[in-house]
Design an enzyme around this catalytic site. Structure first.
Site, PDB file in Angstrom:
ATOM      1  N   GLU A  99      16.688   4.293 -16.710  1.00  0.00           N
ATOM      2  CA  GLU A  99      15.768   3.178 -16.475  1.00  0.00           C
ATOM      3  C   GLU A  99      16.535   1.871 -16.627  1.00  0.00           C
ATOM      4  OE1 GLU A  99      11.828   3.190 -18.622  1.00  0.00           O
ATOM      5  OE2 GLU A  99      12.703   1.434 -19.571  1.00  0.00           O
ATOM      6  N   GLY A 123       0.707  -0.943 -19.821  1.00  0.00           N
ATOM      7  CA  GLY A 123       1.414  -2.137 -20.295  1.00  0.00           C
ATOM      8  C   GLY A 123       0.992  -2.451 -21.713  1.00  0.00           C
ATOM      9  N   HIS A 162       0.626   7.722 -29.118  1.00  0.00           N
ATOM     10  CA  HIS A 162       0.624   6.283 -28.842  1.00  0.00           C
ATOM     11  C   HIS A 162       0.081   5.552 -30.070  1.00  0.00           C
ATOM     12  CE1 HIS A 162      -0.914   2.448 -27.061  1.00  0.00           C
ATOM     13  NE2 HIS A 162       0.261   2.508 -26.496  1.00  0.00           N
ATOM     14  N   LYS A 191      -5.020  11.391 -17.399  1.00  0.00           N
ATOM     15  CA  LYS A 191      -4.122  10.772 -16.401  1.00  0.00           C
ATOM     16  C   LYS A 191      -3.665  11.828 -15.398  1.00  0.00           C
ATOM     17  CE  LYS A 191      -1.434   8.543 -19.678  1.00  0.00           C
ATOM     18  NZ  LYS A 191      -0.488   7.575 -20.256  1.00  0.00           N
TER      19      LYS A 191
HETATM   20  P1  FAD Z   1      -2.666   4.442 -21.507  1.00  0.00           P
HETATM   21  O1  FAD Z   1      -2.370   5.807 -21.031  1.00  0.00           O
HETATM   22  O2  FAD Z   1      -3.734   3.676 -20.814  1.00  0.00           O
HETATM   23  O3  FAD Z   1      -3.011   4.543 -23.069  1.00  0.00           O
HETATM   24  C1  FAD Z   1      -3.072   3.382 -23.878  1.00  0.00           C
HETATM   25  C2  FAD Z   1      -3.883   3.692 -25.121  1.00  0.00           C
HETATM   26  O4  FAD Z   1      -5.253   3.812 -24.761  1.00  0.00           O
HETATM   27  C3  FAD Z   1      -3.512   5.004 -25.817  1.00  0.00           C
HETATM   28  O5  FAD Z   1      -3.660   4.835 -27.188  1.00  0.00           O
HETATM   29  C4  FAD Z   1      -4.542   5.989 -25.285  1.00  0.00           C
HETATM   30  O6  FAD Z   1      -4.757   7.058 -26.189  1.00  0.00           O
HETATM   31  C5  FAD Z   1      -5.758   5.093 -25.143  1.00  0.00           C
HETATM   32  N1  FAD Z   1      -6.676   5.482 -24.060  1.00  0.00           N
HETATM   33  C6  FAD Z   1      -6.352   5.902 -22.818  1.00  0.00           C
HETATM   34  N2  FAD Z   1      -7.465   6.105 -22.096  1.00  0.00           N
HETATM   35  C7  FAD Z   1      -8.512   5.784 -22.884  1.00  0.00           C
HETATM   36  C8  FAD Z   1      -9.922   5.765 -22.706  1.00  0.00           C
HETATM   37  N3  FAD Z   1     -10.484   6.121 -21.554  1.00  0.00           N
HETATM   38  N4  FAD Z   1     -10.691   5.360 -23.753  1.00  0.00           N
HETATM   39  C9  FAD Z   1     -10.132   4.984 -24.942  1.00  0.00           C
HETATM   40  N5  FAD Z   1      -8.803   4.994 -25.156  1.00  0.00           N
HETATM   41  C10 FAD Z   1      -8.011   5.383 -24.159  1.00  0.00           C
HETATM   42  N6  FAD Z   1       5.554  -1.267 -20.671  1.00  0.00           N
HETATM   43  C11 FAD Z   1       5.742  -2.320 -19.856  1.00  0.00           C
HETATM   44  O7  FAD Z   1       5.188  -3.402 -20.100  1.00  0.00           O
HETATM   45  N7  FAD Z   1       6.561  -2.222 -18.749  1.00  0.00           N
HETATM   46  C12 FAD Z   1       7.178  -1.065 -18.418  1.00  0.00           C
HETATM   47  O8  FAD Z   1       7.895  -1.013 -17.410  1.00  0.00           O
HETATM   48  C13 FAD Z   1       7.000   0.077 -19.270  1.00  0.00           C
HETATM   49  N8  FAD Z   1       7.577   1.263 -18.998  1.00  0.00           N
HETATM   50  C14 FAD Z   1       7.334   2.348 -19.803  1.00  0.00           C
HETATM   51  C15 FAD Z   1       7.892   3.603 -19.476  1.00  0.00           C
HETATM   52  C16 FAD Z   1       7.658   4.711 -20.290  1.00  0.00           C
HETATM   53  C17 FAD Z   1       8.266   6.053 -19.919  1.00  0.00           C
HETATM   54  C18 FAD Z   1       6.874   4.583 -21.461  1.00  0.00           C
HETATM   55  C19 FAD Z   1       6.650   5.765 -22.370  1.00  0.00           C
HETATM   56  C20 FAD Z   1       6.299   3.355 -21.779  1.00  0.00           C
HETATM   57  C21 FAD Z   1       6.514   2.233 -20.960  1.00  0.00           C
HETATM   58  N9  FAD Z   1       5.929   0.990 -21.236  1.00  0.00           N
HETATM   59  C22 FAD Z   1       6.149  -0.084 -20.411  1.00  0.00           C
HETATM   60  C23 FAD Z   1       5.117   0.813 -22.440  1.00  0.00           C
HETATM   61  C24 FAD Z   1       3.617   1.079 -22.178  1.00  0.00           C
HETATM   62  O9  FAD Z   1       3.116   0.125 -21.274  1.00  0.00           O
HETATM   63  C25 FAD Z   1       2.916   1.006 -23.524  1.00  0.00           C
HETATM   64  O10 FAD Z   1       3.286   2.088 -24.333  1.00  0.00           O
HETATM   65  C26 FAD Z   1       1.401   0.822 -23.481  1.00  0.00           C
HETATM   66  O11 FAD Z   1       0.974   0.399 -24.780  1.00  0.00           O
HETATM   67  C27 FAD Z   1       0.608   2.062 -23.130  1.00  0.00           C
HETATM   68  O12 FAD Z   1       0.779   2.393 -21.823  1.00  0.00           O
HETATM   69  P2  FAD Z   1       0.160   3.774 -21.219  1.00  0.00           P
HETATM   70  O13 FAD Z   1       0.429   3.749 -19.786  1.00  0.00           O
HETATM   71  O14 FAD Z   1       0.641   4.930 -22.017  1.00  0.00           O
HETATM   72  O15 FAD Z   1      -1.398   3.509 -21.514  1.00  0.00           O
END
Ligand code: FAD
Length: 318
Positions: free
Chosen positions: A19, A126, A184, A200
């Site tokens: 990355e 994010g 998370h 997801k």
């Molecule tokens: P989600 O899957 O939406 O989850 C976020 C939180 O919400 C979790 O605690 C989950 O349990 C909870 N949740 C999910 N759905 C629900 C629901 N329906 N109701 C209640 N709670 C729920 N960040 C950046 O800014 N830019 C990047 O390019 C970037 N790249 C990344 C690449 C990887 C491989 C990883 C692991 C992380 C990256 N991140 C990046 C960080 C990421 O954006 C953060 O970890 C963020 O806080 C969570 O993103 P997510 O997509 O996992 O969120």
């Protein structure tokens, strides 16, 4: 080519990927190439390009007052993907965020990606903006990564947000999402977080890339538990070599992950960061060898700038 097709084509062989982070606005893209070039000998089928959240900066007006302005310090994710594909003839994968983007803006980014021949995207929520105590969804944007995955899946099925148009050619993005072997930070429990990951995948995600971890057992347990609840897609481990002493504090604080005692002690015993970098390389080599022996599809490295340490690790494995 889709990440899932790269995995099928590899026929059980572990592949190398990494990355990169876009350069800061005003900096030269050549610095990025200088860090990618040494890694090309390990034949990465793809490179991920991160997206940064927008942030507020305060500009001194010279009269004792400050202007609050919103900006994105590292823009250009999709442009960098296009330039990587053009220069190296490999896949480049943009990270798409819910935060900071309306659904319409996301749709337009996806249209750009399609025209550029980008086959994969990583769908993420994010983090919260630096001035916010917790993640606040952008007005008109997706709230969770699962919603973003759903938007991409809809587009793959020819369903645009608002337009009733005759679709001649459906998009066919392969979608990656984030997974957390140590849960998370905001999730109330590991199992709840896993259920969110399943949501997801059910919405259309094709593979998972994990947050960094330093104890392989946590990754193996995570994969076992994910399989138990019906997550069948590939789960790619994300590896970050420790590079400086302050990582001992920053990584647990920012990513809410644990570091093994042996690694902490080895880093603490180092006289300077040159020695720390070497400890990080050696630890990541051992970690990667065990994961490779277990047959993981990819070893995905978080390079975060200088790539000499990733090169040293990859030289031992690929
Ligand atoms: P989600 O899957 O939406 O989850 C976020 C939180 O919400 C979790 O605690 C989950 O349990 C909870 N949740 C999910 N759905 C629900 C629901 N329906 N109701 C209640 N709670 C729920 N960040 C950046 O800014 N830019 C990047 O390019 C970037 N790249 C990344 C690449 C990887 C491989 C990883 C692991 C992380 C990256 N991140 C990046 C960080 C990421 O954006 C953060 O970890 C963020 O806080 C969570 O993103 P997510 O997509 O996992 O969120």
């Amino acid at each position: 080519m889709k990440v899932t097709d790269h995995i099928k084509k590899a026929n059980g062989k572990t592949l190398f990927s990494f990355e990169v982070v876009p350069p800061q606005k005003g900096k030269n893209i050549q610095d990025l190439y200088n860090n990618i070039d040494p890694l090309m000998e390990f034949k990465p089928p793809f490179i991920d390009v991160t997206t940064s959240r927008e942030e507020f900066i305060y500009v001194d007006k010279g009269n004792g007052l400050f202007d609050k302005r919103i900006t994105r310090l590292r823009p250009g994710t999709v442009g960098i993907c296009a330039s990587i594909m053009h220069k190296y003839n490999i896949d480049a994968i943009p990270h798409l965020l819910c935060g900071g983007f309306t659904k319409e803006e996301t749709e337009y980014v996806l249209v750009d990606c399609h025209y550029l021949g980008i086959d994969n995207v990583v769908a993420l929520r994010g983090d919260s903006r630096k001035d916010e105590p917790y993640f606040i969804p952008t007005e008109g944007g997706n709230c969770y990564a699962s919603e973003l995955v759903q938007q991409i899946a809809d587009l793959n099925n020819g369903k645009y947000l608002h337009d009733e148009i005759e679709v001649e050619h459906n998009y066919d993005f392969c979608v990656g999402v984030a997974g957390y072997p140590e849960k998370h930070m905001e999730a109330p429990s590991f199992q709840t977080d896993l259920k969110r990951l399943k949501a997801k995948v059910d919405a259309g995600a094709d593979y998972v890339v994990t947050q960094m971890f330093f104890d392989n057992k946590k990754y193996f347990d995570f994969v076992d538990e994910a399989r138990k609840i019906g997550i069948t897609v590939p789960i790619i481990p994300g590896i970050k070599p420790i590079a400086v002493k302050r990582h001992l504090h920053i990584l647990p604080q920012v990513f809410k992950i644990d570091l093994p005692e042996e690694l902490i002690e080895a880093v603490e015993a180092c006289k300077d960061n040159v020695a720390v970098r070497q400890v990080g390389i050696e630890f990541a080599i051992q970690q990667s060898k065990e994961l490779k022996a277990a047959g993981v599809p990819f070893l995905h490295y978080y390079s975060m700038g200088k790539s000499d340490n990733i090169k040293a690790i990859a030289s031992e494995l690929f």
